[in-house]
Design a protein around this motif. Structure first.
Motif, PDB file in Angstrom:
ATOM      1  N   ARG A   3       0.739  -1.370  -0.039  1.00 55.76           N
ATOM      2  CA  ARG A   3      -0.083   0.132  -0.060  1.00 55.76           C
ATOM      3  C   ARG A   3       0.699   1.275   0.079  1.00 55.76           C
ATOM      4  O   ARG A   3       1.972   1.176   0.242  1.00 55.76           O
ATOM      5  N   GLU A   4       0.141   2.332  -0.478  1.00 58.04           N
ATOM      6  CA  GLU A   4       0.930   3.746  -0.187  1.00 58.04           C
ATOM      7  C   GLU A   4       2.336   3.674  -1.039  1.00 58.04           C
ATOM      8  O   GLU A   4       3.104   4.087  -0.355  1.00 58.04           O
ATOM      9  N   PRO A   5       2.439   3.273  -2.215  1.00 56.77           N
ATOM     10  CA  PRO A   5       3.761   3.172  -2.768  1.00 56.77           C
ATOM     11  C   PRO A   5       4.262   4.500  -3.051  1.00 56.77           C
ATOM     12  O   PRO A   5       5.323   4.606  -3.196  1.00 56.77           O
ATOM     13  N   HIS A   6       3.319   5.552  -3.265  1.00 56.80           N
ATOM     14  CA  HIS A   6       3.857   6.870  -3.531  1.00 56.80           C
ATOM     15  C   HIS A   6       4.607   7.430  -2.391  1.00 56.80           C
ATOM     16  O   HIS A   6       5.246   8.254  -2.490  1.00 56.80           O
ATOM     17  N   ILE A   7       4.384   6.807  -1.210  1.00 58.63           N
ATOM     18  CA  ILE A   7       5.128   7.339  -0.118  1.00 58.63           C
ATOM     19  C   ILE A   7       6.212   6.540   0.409  1.00 58.63           C
ATOM     20  O   ILE A   7       7.350   6.762   0.525  1.00 58.63           O
ATOM     21  N   TYR A   8       6.044   5.064   0.339  1.00 58.50           N
ATOM     22  CA  TYR A   8       6.912   3.949   0.851  1.00 58.50           C
ATOM     23  C   TYR A   8       7.533   3.053  -0.311  1.00 58.50           C
ATOM     24  O   TYR A   8       8.298   2.199  -0.080  1.00 58.50           O
TER      25      TYR A   8
END
Ligand code: CA2
Length: 142
Positions: A17-22
């Motif tokens: 999840r949240e690949p844009h952050i992590y």
């Protein structure tokens, strides 16, 4: 030299999840690259994750007298945990606070770290590569 890498809550979700952050990498892929870096240089690495604050405190305590250096991404506990701060203060080896994102560029509740004042160095905002940089630096210092 033994390097201990300790990861806090929800980091088991890395790469899902949240690949844009992590980013897209899973935690075990990160662990594998860190292991490769350490072992190539003749060192040993232990890479751990827990969603429970007490586990992190216990692992830091166990590192005393056992691990030569410690890398910690305490995740959300970074911003809340006096217990982790106290345990880190008791650990005498070289210690690095690690964040994948830059918490200072995010919500205000992420701007306080209870970890920062108990460690020697902080790496943040370099994505999961930050783990590898931390391992490389620790190896270079030995
Ligand atoms: O940037 C970091 O490494 C953080 O320590 C990550 C924590 C966050 O609470 C800190 O403020 C900064 C969150 C870890 C959760 O990781 C996830 C990864 C993928 C999907 C969902 C959560």
């Amino acid at each position: 030299m033994l390097i201990q890498v300790i990861n806090g809550p929800n980091l088991n979700l890395l790469g899902t999840r949240e690949p844009h952050i992590y980013g897209h990498d899973k935690l075990d892929q990160v662990a594998e690259r860190c292991r490769e870096i350490a072992e190539t240089r003749g060192h040993t690495i232990e890479f751990k994750q827990s969603n429970h604050e007490g586990d992190l405190v216990t692992w830091i305590q166990q590192a005393i007298g056992n691990a030569d250096a410690l890398i910690i991404n305490a995740a959300a506990y970074t911003h809340t945990s006096v217990a982790i701060h106290d345990a880190l203060k008791a650990y005498p080896g070289f210690k690095v606070e690690l964040h994948i994102s830059n918490p200072h560029a995010r919500e205000p509740f992420r701007h306080t770290s209870y970890v920062a004042s108990a460690v020697d160095a902080v790496i943040a905002g370099l994505g999961v590569r930050g783990y590898e940089y931390a391992v490389e630096q620790i190896c270079e210092r030995s």
